[in-house]
Motif scaffolding. Structure first.
Motif, PDB file in Angstrom:
ATOM      1  N   LEU A   1      63.620  -1.566 -58.255  1.00  0.00           N
ATOM      2  CA  LEU A   1      62.627  -0.640 -57.717  1.00  0.00           C
ATOM      3  C   LEU A   1      61.242  -0.934 -58.294  1.00  0.00           C
ATOM      4  O   LEU A   1      60.237  -0.939 -57.565  1.00  0.00           O
ATOM      5  CB  LEU A   1      63.044   0.808 -58.030  1.00  0.00           C
ATOM      6  CG  LEU A   1      62.165   1.902 -57.446  1.00  0.00           C
ATOM      7  CD1 LEU A   1      62.141   1.818 -55.923  1.00  0.00           C
ATOM      8  CD2 LEU A   1      62.664   3.257 -57.887  1.00  0.00           C
ATOM      9  N   PHE A   2      61.174  -1.219 -59.595  1.00  0.00           N
ATOM     10  CA  PHE A   2      59.898  -1.536 -60.237  1.00  0.00           C
ATOM     11  C   PHE A   2      59.293  -2.799 -59.616  1.00  0.00           C
ATOM     12  O   PHE A   2      58.113  -2.839 -59.275  1.00  0.00           O
ATOM     13  CB  PHE A   2      60.107  -1.718 -61.747  1.00  0.00           C
ATOM     14  CG  PHE A   2      58.837  -1.962 -62.520  1.00  0.00           C
ATOM     15  CD1 PHE A   2      57.817  -1.019 -62.553  1.00  0.00           C
ATOM     16  CD2 PHE A   2      58.665  -3.136 -63.237  1.00  0.00           C
ATOM     17  CE1 PHE A   2      56.642  -1.239 -63.272  1.00  0.00           C
ATOM     18  CE2 PHE A   2      57.496  -3.364 -63.959  1.00  0.00           C
ATOM     19  CZ  PHE A   2      56.490  -2.415 -63.973  1.00  0.00           C
TER      20      PHE A   2
ATOM     21  N   LYS B   1      59.945  -4.091 -56.639  1.00  0.00           N
ATOM     22  CA  LYS B   1      59.567  -3.809 -55.247  1.00  0.00           C
ATOM     23  C   LYS B   1      58.234  -3.074 -55.182  1.00  0.00           C
ATOM     24  O   LYS B   1      57.410  -3.351 -54.314  1.00  0.00           O
ATOM     25  CB  LYS B   1      60.660  -2.994 -54.549  1.00  0.00           C
ATOM     26  CG  LYS B   1      61.887  -3.800 -54.207  1.00  0.00           C
ATOM     27  CD  LYS B   1      62.964  -2.925 -53.586  1.00  0.00           C
ATOM     28  CE  LYS B   1      64.219  -3.743 -53.342  1.00  0.00           C
ATOM     29  NZ  LYS B   1      65.338  -2.901 -52.922  1.00  0.00           N
ATOM     30  N   SER B   2      58.028  -2.146 -56.132  1.00  0.00           N
ATOM     31  CA  SER B   2      56.764  -1.389 -56.173  1.00  0.00           C
ATOM     32  C   SER B   2      55.590  -2.322 -56.459  1.00  0.00           C
ATOM     33  O   SER B   2      54.544  -2.236 -55.799  1.00  0.00           O
ATOM     34  CB  SER B   2      56.820  -0.311 -57.254  1.00  0.00           C
ATOM     35  OG  SER B   2      57.868   0.564 -57.005  1.00  0.00           O
ATOM     36  N   ILE B   3      55.750  -3.211 -57.437  1.00  0.00           N
ATOM     37  CA  ILE B   3      54.683  -4.160 -57.774  1.00  0.00           C
ATOM     38  C   ILE B   3      54.438  -5.111 -56.598  1.00  0.00           C
ATOM     39  O   ILE B   3      53.296  -5.404 -56.254  1.00  0.00           O
ATOM     40  CB  ILE B   3      55.031  -4.949 -59.059  1.00  0.00           C
ATOM     41  CG1 ILE B   3      55.027  -4.011 -60.262  1.00  0.00           C
ATOM     42  CG2 ILE B   3      54.050  -6.091 -59.277  1.00  0.00           C
ATOM     43  CD1 ILE B   3      55.514  -4.650 -61.544  1.00  0.00           C
TER      44      ILE B   3
ATOM     45  N   LYS C   1      54.800  -4.636 -53.431  1.00  0.00           N
ATOM     46  CA  LYS C   1      54.047  -3.993 -52.337  1.00  0.00           C
ATOM     47  C   LYS C   1      52.545  -4.149 -52.560  1.00  0.00           C
ATOM     48  O   LYS C   1      51.790  -4.344 -51.631  1.00  0.00           O
ATOM     49  CB  LYS C   1      54.406  -2.513 -52.229  1.00  0.00           C
ATOM     50  CG  LYS C   1      55.624  -2.261 -51.412  1.00  0.00           C
ATOM     51  CD  LYS C   1      55.828  -0.788 -51.196  1.00  0.00           C
ATOM     52  CE  LYS C   1      57.069  -0.620 -50.344  1.00  0.00           C
ATOM     53  NZ  LYS C   1      57.563   0.729 -50.343  1.00  0.00           N
ATOM     54  N   TYR C   2      52.145  -4.059 -53.825  1.00  0.00           N
ATOM     55  CA  TYR C   2      50.731  -4.177 -54.144  1.00  0.00           C
ATOM     56  C   TYR C   2      50.286  -5.639 -54.206  1.00  0.00           C
ATOM     57  O   TYR C   2      49.277  -5.997 -53.627  1.00  0.00           O
ATOM     58  CB  TYR C   2      50.412  -3.476 -55.477  1.00  0.00           C
ATOM     59  CG  TYR C   2      48.996  -3.729 -55.892  1.00  0.00           C
ATOM     60  CD1 TYR C   2      47.942  -3.046 -55.285  1.00  0.00           C
ATOM     61  CD2 TYR C   2      48.687  -4.697 -56.827  1.00  0.00           C
ATOM     62  CE1 TYR C   2      46.627  -3.307 -55.625  1.00  0.00           C
ATOM     63  CE2 TYR C   2      47.382  -4.971 -57.176  1.00  0.00           C
ATOM     64  CZ  TYR C   2      46.359  -4.278 -56.572  1.00  0.00           C
ATOM     65  OH  TYR C   2      45.066  -4.556 -56.897  1.00  0.00           O
TER      66      TYR C   2
END
Length: 181
Positions: free
Chosen positions: A17-18, A20-22, A24-25
């Motif tokens: 999840l971490f 995937k979050s990074i 996206k940016y």
């Protein structure tokens, strides 16, 4: 005269999840960086999860593909680069590394620094690093200057885009042929 040798940079995408979050940016394919002193990746270091089951507790880690965080994410994709350095450079890196090893309990993961990168504002705390900041700091303190920016602004993608690194492998980490099974 000093002999030439190689260090290795592993960039990974575990799919957490971490990550995937990074991703996206950053829009970068890999968002974790590690430094290894051998092509088999048996001696590899970074800043990340201290415990594979706890994404909150981060800091300096000796990474292990078979028992560490990567063992929990067998679909991890990666790219591996090598950088030609002198044996003297490696000696310097090992001296820097020994400071991290001897004081590993004091080091924290620099989550605010990750946010600082997105703002192009270096956020540096004593004894606090994120993965690519640590790898860039290791190189920088050893006299290897590859970017015109502070280690606190170096991203995993900066390694991927730097022409000094030679591609060794890209694909699934568990398929890398030099990993001892």
């Amino acid at each position: 005269m000093t002999s030439k040798t190689f260090i290795y940079i592993l960039l990974t995408d575990t799919g957490t999840l971490f990550t995937k979050s990074i991703k996206k940016y950053t829009k970068a394919p890999y968002n974790h960086a590690s430094i290894a002193f051998d092509a088999h990746l048996t001696e590899m270091y970074s800043f990340g999860r201290k415990n594979p089951n706890n994404p909150i507790n981060g800091g300096f880690v000796k990474e292990d593909i078979h028992t560490g965080t990567y063992s929990k994410y067998p679909e991890t994709t990666c790219v591996i680069y090598k950088l030609e350095v002198t044996s003297r450079d490696v000696e310097k890196m090992r001296r820097v590394l020994n400071v991290f090893i001897k004081n590993q309990r004091r080091f924290l993961y620099n989550l605010i620094g990750v946010l600082g990168v997105s703002l192009n504002e270096p956020v540096e705390f004593s004894n606090s690093y994120f993965c690519s900041q640590f790898v860039a700091e290791m190189l920088h303190r050893s006299g290897i200057k590859l970017w015109d920016k502070l280690p606190a602004l170096v991203t995993p993608d900066d390694f991927r885009k730097n022409p000094h690194f030679q591609l060794v492998y890209e694909g699934k980490l568990t398929d890398y042929p030099l990993i001892k099974k």
